[in-house]
Design a protein around this motif. Structure first.
Motif, PDB file in Angstrom:
ATOM      1  N   PRO A  42       0.803  -1.224   0.000  1.00 35.16           N
ATOM      2  CA  PRO A  42       0.000   0.000   0.000  1.00 35.16           C
ATOM      3  C   PRO A  42       0.839   1.280   0.000  1.00 35.16           C
ATOM      4  N   ASP A  43       2.015   1.255   0.659  1.00 39.76           N
ATOM      5  CA  ASP A  43       2.809   2.481   0.739  1.00 39.76           C
ATOM      6  C   ASP A  43       3.428   2.901  -0.587  1.00 39.76           C
ATOM      7  N   THR A  44       3.305   2.094  -1.625  1.00 40.63           N
ATOM      8  CA  THR A  44       3.789   2.493  -2.949  1.00 40.63           C
ATOM      9  C   THR A  44       2.784   3.388  -3.666  1.00 40.63           C
ATOM     10  N   GLY A  45       1.545   3.399  -3.170  1.00 35.39           N
ATOM     11  CA  GLY A  45       0.495   4.156  -3.837  1.00 35.39           C
ATOM     12  C   GLY A  45      -0.190   3.370  -4.936  1.00 35.39           C
ATOM     13  N   HIS A  46       0.255   2.155  -5.173  1.00 36.24           N
ATOM     14  CA  HIS A  46      -0.283   1.302  -6.239  1.00 36.24           C
ATOM     15  C   HIS A  46      -0.429  -0.130  -5.739  1.00 36.24           C
ATOM     16  N   GLU A  47      -1.081  -0.291  -4.593  1.00 34.51           N
ATOM     17  CA  GLU A  47      -1.209  -1.598  -3.958  1.00 34.51           C
ATOM     18  C   GLU A  47      -1.856  -2.618  -4.890  1.00 34.51           C
ATOM     19  N   GLY A  48      -1.371  -3.845  -4.820  1.00 36.53           N
ATOM     20  CA  GLY A  48      -1.991  -4.936  -5.545  1.00 36.53           C
ATOM     21  C   GLY A  48      -1.015  -5.684  -6.431  1.00 36.53           C
ATOM     22  N   LEU A  49      -1.575  -6.574  -7.223  1.00 33.97           N
ATOM     23  CA  LEU A  49      -0.788  -7.428  -8.108  1.00 33.97           C
ATOM     24  C   LEU A  49      -0.654  -6.762  -9.469  1.00 33.97           C
ATOM     25  N   TRP A  50       0.565  -6.706  -9.959  1.00 35.31           N
ATOM     26  CA  TRP A  50       0.880  -6.073 -11.245  1.00 35.31           C
ATOM     27  C   TRP A  50       1.786  -7.001 -12.039  1.00 35.31           C
ATOM     28  N   ILE A  51       1.761  -6.853 -13.368  1.00 37.88           N
ATOM     29  CA  ILE A  51       2.591  -7.677 -14.238  1.00 37.88           C
ATOM     30  C   ILE A  51       3.400  -6.750 -15.148  1.00 37.88           C
ATOM     31  N   ALA A  52       4.689  -7.035 -15.280  1.00 37.85           N
ATOM     32  CA  ALA A  52       5.582  -6.192 -16.085  1.00 37.85           C
ATOM     33  C   ALA A  52       5.223  -6.317 -17.565  1.00 37.85           C
ATOM     34  N   ALA A  53       4.930  -5.173 -18.192  1.00 39.70           N
ATOM     35  CA  ALA A  53       4.522  -5.160 -19.599  1.00 39.70           C
ATOM     36  C   ALA A  53       5.622  -4.640 -20.523  1.00 39.70           C
ATOM     37  N   LYS A  54       6.345  -3.587 -20.085  1.00 42.97           N
ATOM     38  CA  LYS A  54       7.431  -3.064 -20.932  1.00 42.97           C
ATOM     39  C   LYS A  54       8.325  -2.140 -20.133  1.00 42.97           C
ATOM     40  N   PHE A  55       9.541  -2.019 -20.609  1.00 41.61           N
ATOM     41  CA  PHE A  55      10.511  -1.074 -20.058  1.00 41.61           C
ATOM     42  C   PHE A  55      10.716   0.046 -21.062  1.00 41.61           C
ATOM     43  N   SER A  56      11.084   1.209 -20.566  1.00 41.27           N
ATOM     44  CA  SER A  56      11.454   2.307 -21.449  1.00 41.27           C
ATOM     45  C   SER A  56      12.599   3.084 -20.812  1.00 41.27           C
ATOM     46  N   GLY A  57      13.257   3.874 -21.620  1.00 44.36           N
ATOM     47  CA  GLY A  57      14.429   4.616 -21.163  1.00 44.36           C
ATOM     48  C   GLY A  57      15.696   3.892 -21.557  1.00 44.36           C
ATOM     49  N   GLN A  58      16.754   4.635 -21.647  1.00 51.20           N
ATOM     50  CA  GLN A  58      18.036   4.101 -22.096  1.00 51.20           C
ATOM     51  C   GLN A  58      18.535   2.942 -21.238  1.00 51.20           C
ATOM     52  N   HIS A  59      18.282   3.014 -19.943  1.00 50.47           N
ATOM     53  CA  HIS A  59      18.766   1.982 -19.020  1.00 50.47           C
ATOM     54  C   HIS A  59      17.601   1.331 -18.275  1.00 50.47           C
ATOM     55  N   GLN A  60      16.494   1.115 -18.979  1.00 48.74           N
ATOM     56  CA  GLN A  60      15.278   0.572 -18.357  1.00 48.74           C
ATOM     57  C   GLN A  60      14.904   1.399 -17.128  1.00 48.74           C
TER      58      GLN A  60
END
Length: 106
Positions: A42-60
């Motif tokens: 909960p302290d992340t502000g995005h509580e729950g289950l998430w799945i990695a979909a994509k990275f962006s930026g030069q160094h992820q």
């Protein structure tokens, strides 16, 4: 007294800095692979289950996570079936509660 209705918006996907969350192994979200799931506190502000979909930026530097739920039978539709069908695993779900295919590396 009436209960206050829950007005928390449902989020289908978030994009956050990979360094903003420390994993249990001491690494950050850059340690995930596309299709890996993570349970955020909960302290992340995005509580729950998430799945990695994509990275962006030069160094992820950034990661897009999709809202996920645990499923056992992902083959309810042929387009959502994956190699983990038959065992409990995470799958993305859209805002209408429909199962979506697991993200894969292009």
């Amino acid at each position: 007294m009436r209960n206050k209705p829950d007005t928390t918006p449902l989020i289908g996907a978030i994009t956050i800095e990979t360094s903003s969350v420390e994993l249990d192994n001491g690494e950050n979200l850059r340690d995930l692979a596309i299709g890996d799931s993570v349970e955020l506190r909960p302290d992340t502000g995005h509580e729950g289950l998430w799945i990695a979909a994509k990275f962006s930026g030069q160094h992820q530097d950034w990661i897009t996570l999709q809202h996920a739920q645990q499923v056992q039978n992902c083959s309810v539709a042929p387009e959502t079936a994956c190699q983990f069908n038959g065992s409990w695993h995470a799958h993305p779900f859209d805002l209408d509660g429909n199962i979506r295919p697991r993200p894969t590396t292009p």
